[in-house]
Write an enzyme that holds these catalytic residues in place. Structure first.
Site, PDB file in Angstrom:
ATOM      1  N   GLU A  19       0.560  -9.341  -1.080  1.00 50.99           N
ATOM      2  CA  GLU A  19       1.912  -9.050  -1.535  1.00 50.99           C
ATOM      3  C   GLU A  19       2.527  -7.901  -0.742  1.00 50.99           C
ATOM      4  O   GLU A  19       3.726  -7.911  -0.432  1.00 50.99           O
ATOM      5  CB  GLU A  19       1.917  -8.737  -3.032  1.00 50.99           C
ATOM      6  CG  GLU A  19       1.507  -9.894  -3.920  1.00 50.99           C
ATOM      7  CD  GLU A  19       2.360 -11.139  -3.720  1.00 50.99           C
ATOM      8  OE1 GLU A  19       3.559 -10.999  -3.385  1.00 50.99           O
ATOM      9  OE2 GLU A  19       1.844 -12.249  -3.887  1.00 50.99           O
ATOM     10  N   ASP A  69      -0.824 -13.039   4.985  1.00 54.13           N
ATOM     11  CA  ASP A  69      -2.293 -13.100   5.023  1.00 54.13           C
ATOM     12  C   ASP A  69      -2.846 -12.216   6.126  1.00 54.13           C
ATOM     13  O   ASP A  69      -3.803 -11.451   5.924  1.00 54.13           O
ATOM     14  CB  ASP A  69      -2.769 -14.535   5.256  1.00 54.13           C
ATOM     15  CG  ASP A  69      -2.510 -15.444   4.071  1.00 54.13           C
ATOM     16  OD1 ASP A  69      -2.224 -14.926   2.973  1.00 54.13           O
ATOM     17  OD2 ASP A  69      -2.597 -16.675   4.251  1.00 54.13           O
TER      18      ASP A  69
END
Length: 486
Positions: free
Chosen positions: A138, A207
């Site tokens: 996040e 990621d």
């Protein structure tokens, strides 16, 4: 405060995919300019408008979504964010966290530095590395400004997009989001496919940044791979109705393979992990989720191989809930001797004493901890709440300090309002109540409360309060203008 205008849900879902969103600042900031720059690529420079919009969104979210009020877990979450943030390409962005009282798997990032989690994330992530991997991901979304870039691609202004995101997240937070999202997929297939394709690029960027941040902060990035694998299995088991996080963060085989390949190439800094501490936080989350069946929380923690000390800790919390205060305190005190670096243990004991209305003991325990950890907010809040019952003046002075250090703390201002009232500082009391109202999205009521505060301050001839009220009135009006646009 006008009612929130919810956009059509199908549009909400498409925008949520586009934004890759799953479902403190200075309180005097204004909200007067809403145009974001047109972006073709990532930028770590977050505009004041994004920051202000994010904080305005947070106020509206607090007004609508069920909050999980647990200062001990929130402090732990903040510590994880602080550990990851220097490695997440966030620049000077200031972050804040919010916790949602919802047992479903979910986490989200909102423009301007807001990080949110559901209590259900603790339930799903069985070790600290898995939990951290979601937070790192996040933070990757925030650092790459995926919200602003997604808005530019969709040719949407940021305000309708933010309103749509808010609407979708509120529906999910209330427990009604999954089925609505799944139904939307069938009728909006073409639009969603386009947004999903763009979303996957965002997911890959987040990621990569998250994996690197984990390794640099001392966490094994393989934990993200394990978490993805667990999510993928969950998605397959649940078919068309997976949790919102998996609808907006789809885990494909290629994404899993890419994460695995990148994790294998990273060098881990000085290894850091604390599964015992994490399991204690997980115990608190499970007890919140299974609040009516506390033994189910204990059974789940045991079945999923929770650390032995964490299981004892959960047993103590359950005992305290059942009125067995002495037994609970005895167990927590023993754990604190075994784990002297865990400040949350004496803070937990002080909380148990407070909830049992043993106010003198709560004061003594929290003061003892604060001599070692002077700025530990969970202990400060316990001390303030206990002092309210014994020495409101001391509570008032402490809470003035707490709210100055934590100007985005609704709990702090709520306690300050009560302490000021009990201590005879009516102007400050009404001002604190106004701050609590605006922080929880009820800005119109907060403005009316400022008028009451002004009358009280005039009667007390408190010029300091009067000056502060006028300063805050302008900020409150700016908040209202921003919230009205949602």
């Amino acid at each position: 405060m006008p009612h929130l205008r919810l956009v059509p849900f199908r549009r909400t879902y498409a925008l949520a995919l586009m934004l890759s969103i799953a479902s403190v600042s200075s309180p005097s900031l204004g909200f007067d300019d809403y145009q974001l720059p047109s972006l073709g690529g990532a930028s770590t420079s977050v505009s004041n408008e994004e920051y202000r919009l994010g904080r305005a969104w947070l106020r509206q979210f607090r007004a609508q979504a069920p909050q999980w009020q647990d200062p001990i877990v929130n402090d732990y979450l903040n510590s994880l964010v602080a550990r990851l943030a220097p490695h997440s390409q966030l620049g000077s962005l200031r972050t804040t966290t919010v916790m949602v009282d919802n047992g479903s798997l979910n986490a989200f990032a909102v423009p301007g530095g807001v990080i949110g989690i559901n209590s259900g994330l603790f339930a799903f992530a069985e070790d600290e590395g898995a939990f951290v991997s979601v937070i790192a991901h996040e933070l990757g979304h925030l650092s790459q400004r995926h919200y602003a870039r997604g808005s530019a691609r969709a040719e949407q202004t940021q305000l309708p997009a933010m309103a749509a995101m808010l609407a979708g997240m509120l529906i999910a937070a209330s427990g009604g989001g999954d089925a609505g999202m799944a139904a939307a997929m069938g009728s909006q297939a073409a639009l969603i496919q386009d947004q999903l394709s763009y979303s996957r690029r965002f997911e890959q960027e987040a990621d990569r940044i998250g994996l690197q941040a984990m390794a640099s902060a001392g966490y094994n990035p393989d934990a993200m791979v394990r978490m993805f694998g667990a999510m993928q299995r969950m998605a397959r088991l649940q078919g068309g109705t997976p949790p919102e996080f998996l609808l907006t963060h789809p885990v494909s085989d290629s994404r899993l393979s890419d994460a695995q390949a990148r994790a294998s190439q990273l060098t881990i800094a000085d290894t850091y992990t604390s599964d015992t501490l994490y399991d204690m936080m997980r115990a608190r989350a499970l007890l919140s989720i299974y609040h009516n069946t506390s033994q189910q929380a204990a059974s789940r923690l045991a079945q999923e191989n929770g650390e032995e000390q964490a299981q004892r800790y959960l047993s103590a919390l359950i005992a305290a809930r059942n009125g067995q205060t002495d037994n609970a305190l005895q167990t927590i005190d023993q754990l604190a001797r075994e784990l002297p670096d865990y400040g949350m243990l004496p803070a937990s004991a002080a909380t148990v004493a407070l909830e049992a209305q043993r106010y003198e003991e709560a004061i003594t325990r929290s003061q003892r901890l604060l001599r070692i950890m002077p700025n530990y907010l969970p202990a400060q809040l316990v001390l303030a709440e206990a002092q309210l019952q014994r020495d409101p003046q001391a509570a008032y002075e402490l809470l003035r300090d707490i709210t100055a250090q934590h100007p985005e703390s609704p709990q702090g201002f709520n306690l300050l309002a009560e302490a000021a009232g009990r201590s005879g500082y009516n102007g400050w009391g009404h001002l604190a109540r106004a701050e609590h109202l605006q922080l929880t999205g009820r800005v119109d009521r907060g403005i009316r409360q400022l008028n009451i505060a002004k009358d009280a301050a005039q009667q007390e001839n408190d010029q300091q309060v009067l000056a502060r009220i006028e300063q805050r009135r302008e900020a409150f009006i700016d908040y209202r203008e921003a919230l009205d646009k949602f």
